[in-house]
Write an enzyme that holds these catalytic residues in place. Structure first.
Site, PDB file in Angstrom:
ATOM      1  N   MET A   1       0.771  -1.044   0.013  1.00 18.31           N
ATOM      2  CA  MET A   1       0.061  -0.088  -0.215  1.00 18.31           C
ATOM      3  C   MET A   1       0.896   1.273  -0.018  1.00 18.31           C
ATOM      4  O   MET A   1       0.395   2.316  -0.461  1.00 18.31           O
ATOM      5  CB  MET A   1      -1.033  -0.058   1.243  1.00 18.31           C
ATOM      6  CG  MET A   1      -0.278   0.143   2.433  1.00 18.31           C
ATOM      7  SD  MET A   1      -1.467  -0.084   3.945  1.00 18.31           S
ATOM      8  CE  MET A   1      -0.250   0.201   5.354  1.00 18.31           C
ATOM      9  N   LYS A   2       2.208   1.040   0.196  1.00 18.25           N
ATOM     10  CA  LYS A   2       3.156   2.248   0.341  1.00 18.25           C
ATOM     11  C   LYS A   2       3.173   2.830  -1.047  1.00 18.25           C
ATOM     12  O   LYS A   2       3.755   4.146  -1.135  1.00 18.25           O
ATOM     13  CB  LYS A   2       4.196   2.160   1.059  1.00 18.25           C
ATOM     14  CG  LYS A   2       4.246   1.326   2.287  1.00 18.25           C
ATOM     15  CD  LYS A   2       3.476   2.537   3.374  1.00 18.25           C
ATOM     16  CE  LYS A   2       3.848   2.171   4.841  1.00 18.25           C
ATOM     17  NZ  LYS A   2       3.280   3.206   5.592  1.00 18.25           N
TER      18      LYS A   2
END
Length: 345
Positions: free
Chosen positions: A47-48
Site C-alpha cells: 500500500m506504500k
C-alpha cells in the site's frame, strides 16, 4: 489497424484500484461478512506505493524536486521500495534509513531498486542518534538538493489514502461497509481511509490494530505516552515507540493488540486456507479481526473490510521460514512446522 488496449505508459499507472476479496474459510466461525483489500496487488507489492507517488508528485508541484534530486526516508522496507520505484521512473536518487527488523530480503530488494541503504538498530529510542529517524534527518541535512519524506509526520500520508483507498473501499462495497479493520504504524492508511468513510457514514466503526510492545493503544485510550509499554517485538510496519502526527486518533474507535506469534501463524493460515500470500502485518490484521469477533464486535449483517498491507514474498526469511519460526519459539506441540518438502537422493 488493431488498437492496443490495456497498455500503461509506465509502471506507476498501475498504482491503486486493488481488489476487494471475500474471505471464505479463515473467518467461517465469526459472524458477518469479511473482505480484504489486498494491497499486494500494487506494482511495488504494498500500500506504500500510494503515499510514495502522492507525496512525490505534490513535492513536484511545489517545485521541491527536479531531475537529479535525492529522496530520503525512514522505512521498515515497504515505503522505501515504493519510493525507490517512483524515483527510478521520475529520475531521482533515493537514500533510505532502514529499521534492522527489516528482513535481509527486503534490504536486498531496496538495493536492487537502486537505493542506498543505511541499516539502523531497531531497539533504540526514537531520539537516539542511531535510530532510523535521526539518521534520516542527518542524511537530509548533509545532502544537497534533497527532500525528507518523513512519513510519520507528513499529512500527505493521510491524504493519499483519503483520496484513493477510502473511495475505492466505499465504491467496492456499494457503501455497505460497517467496519474497517486496519493496522496502525505511521497511521496514514487507517486515518485517511477512516476520514473518508466516516464522512460518507459516521456509523462505520474503525478498528485499529496494534502490537504488544507499542504505545498506540494506550495513548489512544488515555492520552498518555507510557514508556513502560515499549519493548522489542517482531512484527514489521505495525505499532510505534513514538506518536506519529500522521495518525488521526479521533477517527479511530478502538484498538486491539495482537502478539507476534499469533500474527505469524495467522498469516501462514491465510495462505493455506484462502490462497492469499501476504505479509506479517496482514496476519496481524486478520488475527485482530478474529479477536474483535470473539469480543462480539460483529453480527451476521456486518460487512467488515480488512486492509492487508503487502505481499508475502518479503517475509520468506521470517514468518514463512520454518527455521525462523522455530528460533522464535513459535512452534509447539499444537503448531508444528509442516514437512512438505522431500529431497530425493
Amino acid at each position: 489497424m488493431i488498437q492496443n488496449t490495456g497498455i500503461t505508459n509506465n509502471i506507476l499507472e498501475l498504482i491503486g484500484n486493488t481488489p476487494l476479496i471475500k474471505l471464505n474459510k479463515i473467518t467461517k466461525d465469526s459472524p458477518g461478512n469479511f473482505y480484504v483489500k489486498y494491497e499486494g496487488f500494487n506494482p511495488g507489492h504494498s500500500m506504500k506505493d500510494r503515499i510514495a507517488i502522492h507525496i512525490i508528485e505534490e513535492a513536484e508541484k511545489k517545485g521541491l524536486l527536479k531531475e537529479g534530486s535525492t529522496i530520503i526516508e525512514t522505512t521498515s522496507g515497504n515505503t522505501g521500495f515504493s519510493l525507490a520505484l517512483v524515483s527510478i521512473i521520475k529520475g531521482y536518487k533515493c537514500i533510505l534509513a532502514v529499521n534492522s527488523k527489516a528482513s535481509a530480503g527486503k534490504i536486498n530488494m531496496l538495493k536492487a531498486m537502486g537505493a542506498k541503504v543505511y541499516v539502523c538498530p531497531a531497539n533504540v529510542k526514537a531520539d537516539d542518534p542511531r535510530s532510523y529517524y535521526q539518521v534520516a534527518k542527518k542524511l537530509h541535512e548533509e545532502t544537497a538538493n534533497s527532500i525528507y519524506i518523513n512519513q510519520y509526520f507528513n499529512e500527505l500520508n493521510i491524504e493519499a489514502h483519503y483520496k484513493t483507498t477510502g473511495p475505492e473501499i466505499w465504491q467496492q462495497t456499494n457503501g455497505e461497509i460497517t467496519h474497517l479493520v486496519a493496522a496502525s504504524g505511521t497511521g496514514g492508511t487507517i486515518s485517511g481511509v477512516a476520514r473518508y468513510l466516516k464522512e460518507q457514514n459516521k456509523n462505520i466503526k474503525v478498528l485499529g490494530v496494534d502490537a504488544f510492545g507499542s504505545i498506540l493503544k494506550k495513548f489512544h485510550e488515555t492520552g498518555e505516552f507510557d514508556q513502560n509499554e515499549i519493548y522489542p517485538y517482531r512484527i514489521e510496519g505495525l505499532g510505534k515507540n513514538l506518536i506519529p502526527t500522521a495518525t488521526d486518533f479521533d477517527v479511530i474507535d478502538i484498538f486491539e493488540k495482537v502478539t507476534d506469534e499469533a500474527a505469524a501463524h495467522r498469516a501462514r493460515e491465510l495462505a493455506i486456507t484462502e490462497g492469499l500470500f501476504t505479509g506479517y502485518t496482514s496476519g496481524a490484521v486478520v488475527q485482530a479481526a478474529i479477536q474483535y469477533a470473539e469480543k462480539g464486535m460483529f453480527d451476521k449483517n456486518s460487512k467488515v473490510v480488512l486492509i492487508l498491507p503487502d505481499h508475502g514474498s518479503r517475509y520468506m526469511e521470517k514468518i514463512y521460514s520454518d527455521e525462523w519460526m522455530k528460533d522464535q519459539g513459535f512452534f509447539d506441540s499444537q503448531k508444528q512446522a509442516h514437512e512438505v518438502v522431500e529431497y530425493i537422493k
